[in-house]
Design a protein around this motif. Structure first.
Motif, PDB file in Angstrom:
ATOM      1  N   THR A  14      75.880  37.887  54.072  1.00 31.47           N
ATOM      2  CA  THR A  14      75.991  38.895  53.018  1.00 31.47           C
ATOM      3  C   THR A  14      74.660  39.625  52.872  1.00 31.47           C
ATOM      4  N   PRO A  15      74.520  40.808  53.463  1.00 37.43           N
ATOM      5  CA  PRO A  15      73.270  41.566  53.308  1.00 37.43           C
ATOM      6  C   PRO A  15      73.021  41.913  51.845  1.00 37.43           C
ATOM      7  N   MET A  16      71.743  41.855  51.446  1.00 35.72           N
ATOM      8  CA  MET A  16      71.364  42.155  50.064  1.00 35.72           C
ATOM      9  C   MET A  16      70.204  43.133  50.015  1.00 35.72           C
ATOM     10  N   ASN A  17      70.166  43.882  48.927  1.00 36.41           N
ATOM     11  CA  ASN A  17      69.014  44.717  48.622  1.00 36.41           C
ATOM     12  C   ASN A  17      67.920  43.860  47.989  1.00 36.41           C
ATOM     13  N   GLU A  18      66.752  44.452  47.793  1.00 39.24           N
ATOM     14  CA  GLU A  18      65.636  43.682  47.244  1.00 39.24           C
ATOM     15  C   GLU A  18      65.905  43.173  45.837  1.00 39.24           C
ATOM     16  N   ASP A  19      66.808  43.856  45.098  1.00 38.74           N
ATOM     17  CA  ASP A  19      67.139  43.392  43.746  1.00 38.74           C
ATOM     18  C   ASP A  19      68.301  42.404  43.755  1.00 38.74           C
ATOM     19  N   TYR A  20      68.681  41.939  44.934  1.00 38.71           N
ATOM     20  CA  TYR A  20      69.740  40.952  45.148  1.00 38.71           C
ATOM     21  C   TYR A  20      71.150  41.504  44.929  1.00 38.71           C
ATOM     22  N   GLU A 260      67.633  41.519  60.607  1.00 33.91           N
ATOM     23  CA  GLU A 260      66.663  42.566  60.265  1.00 33.91           C
ATOM     24  C   GLU A 260      66.071  43.172  61.539  1.00 33.91           C
ATOM     25  N   VAL A 261      65.790  42.335  62.511  1.00 27.50           N
ATOM     26  CA  VAL A 261      65.193  42.798  63.759  1.00 27.50           C
ATOM     27  C   VAL A 261      66.121  43.759  64.506  1.00 27.50           C
ATOM     28  N   ILE A 262      67.436  43.520  64.449  1.00 29.59           N
ATOM     29  CA  ILE A 262      68.357  44.420  65.155  1.00 29.59           C
ATOM     30  C   ILE A 262      68.845  45.559  64.261  1.00 29.59           C
ATOM     31  N   GLY A 263      68.235  45.692  63.083  1.00 30.78           N
ATOM     32  CA  GLY A 263      68.517  46.841  62.242  1.00 30.78           C
ATOM     33  C   GLY A 263      69.729  46.723  61.353  1.00 30.78           C
ATOM     34  N   ILE A 264      70.132  45.480  61.052  1.00 29.22           N
ATOM     35  CA  ILE A 264      71.270  45.269  60.149  1.00 29.22           C
ATOM     36  C   ILE A 264      70.762  44.573  58.892  1.00 29.22           C
ATOM     37  N   GLY A 265      70.511  45.363  57.856  1.00 29.26           N
ATOM     38  CA  GLY A 265      70.043  44.799  56.594  1.00 29.26           C
ATOM     39  C   GLY A 265      68.606  44.328  56.675  1.00 29.26           C
ATOM     40  N   GLN A 266      68.204  43.610  55.643  1.00 24.96           N
ATOM     41  CA  GLN A 266      66.858  43.058  55.580  1.00 24.96           C
ATOM     42  C   GLN A 266      66.953  41.557  55.354  1.00 24.96           C
ATOM     43  N   ARG A 267      65.802  40.920  55.437  1.00 22.19           N
ATOM     44  CA  ARG A 267      65.802  39.451  55.417  1.00 22.19           C
ATOM     45  C   ARG A 267      66.011  38.838  54.034  1.00 22.19           C
ATOM     46  N   THR A 268      66.240  39.638  53.013  1.00 24.93           N
ATOM     47  CA  THR A 268      66.359  39.143  51.641  1.00 24.93           C
ATOM     48  C   THR A 268      67.453  38.094  51.483  1.00 24.93           C
TER      49      THR A 268
END
Length: 293
Positions: A14-20, A260-268
């Motif tokens: 489940t990809p998340m933004n920095e604010d979760y 994150e490395v392959i450009g899908i979302g961030q590590r959050t």
């Protein structure tokens, strides 16, 4: 057996933004990436999807989004486990209108029920649930092991169709495969053991690495299922470094570093988990190499 749940199921992150908050844009990219890799089905809100940290309304929102995005292109399994049997039965009522292939339900955690307690828990769920159930044995997270004998007994229930085995005990897996009722599937819950479990007679895997490297992993699974053990074994060996990296800082922390490395979302990841280190991200960059271009 439900044929559509053989092969490679992907336990969706489940990809998340920095604010979760949920990053639905990246979730779309992840689903499309998995579809291109030709995985067989999607598992929503399992451990890899960080199911413990989402509210029930958020879980349902994620499920609706996935179903709408897939539009019937792949079967969907929903994760619904816990240690409150009656609460799980109540929650299942909200799922009656969803087109789901099955429910994946982890053995009760923390309470450490006896084998009789586990039997009663699952039989109550199976009697009440509107969808078939996949058992999930993962002692490293639940603090109790579902024995082979218990699994075999539960397989006799008409609404229990499979076991996702993540005990890491191949002898236990072998016993289940030898004694299970006809129609009960065995699915590996460990990417690194999927090849061995399928060789023993298992029908597939519910995978973490399928988020990141769906094409390579699905090819390995399909080759092994088809009986090409030599090719499957070589592909499996080629993926060993990735298997190890996915467990280096825990799941899904390690997985999200790779995504994150392959450009899908961030590590959050959401607390109590902690984001992957820069060191692990650099390892993924080095490993994935040409896949970045």
């Amino acid at each position: 057996m439900i044929e559509e749940l053989k092969g490679t199921g992907v336990a969706l992150a489940t990809p998340m933004n920095e604010d979760y908050s949920i990053d639905f844009g990246s979730l779309s990219k992840l689903l499309d990436h998995i579809l291109l890799g030709n995985a067989d089905y999607i598992v929503v809100q399992g451990t890899t999807g960080e199911s413990p940290v989402f509210s029930w309304s958020q879980k349902l929102a994620i499920l609706r989004y996935v179903l709408e995005h897939l539009a019937g292109r792949k079967p969907v399994v929903f994760g619904l486990g816990g240690n409150n049997t009656y609460d799980l039965i109540e929650k299942s009522k909200d799922l009656k209108t969803f087109e789901l292939a099955a429910i994946l339900s982890a053995s009760p955690y923390y309470s450490k029920p006896s084998q009789e307690g586990i039997l009663r828990h699952y039989r109550m769920l199976a009697d009440a649930y509107p969808h078939p159930i996949i058992l999930y044995n993962v002692p490293s997270r639940t603090a109790s092991n579902m024995s082979a004998a218990t699994t075999v007994k539960l397989g006799e229930h008409s609404n229990i169709i499979a076991m996702k085995e993540a005990s890491g005990d191949l002898a236990q897996c072998k016993e289940i495969l030898e004694k299970r009722p006809s129609g009960m599937m065995m699915l590996s819950g460990d990417d690194a053991l999927a090849h061995d479990i399928i060789k023993m007679g298992g029908e597939g895997v519910i995978s973490v690495i399928g988020n990141l490297m769906p094409q390579e992993f699905t090819r390995m699974v399909n080759s092994t299922i088809a009986g090409d053990i030599t090719a499957g074994s070589k592909m499996n060996a080629d993926l060993k470094v990735a298997y190890d990296m996915l467990s280096e800082e825990g799941n899904p922390t390690s997985l999200k570093a790779g995504l994150e490395v392959i450009g899908i979302g961030q590590r959050t990841v959401k607390p109590p988990l902690f984001d992957a280190t820069e060191g692990l991200v650099e390892k993924w960059k080095a490993y994935l190499g040409d896949r970045l271009s």
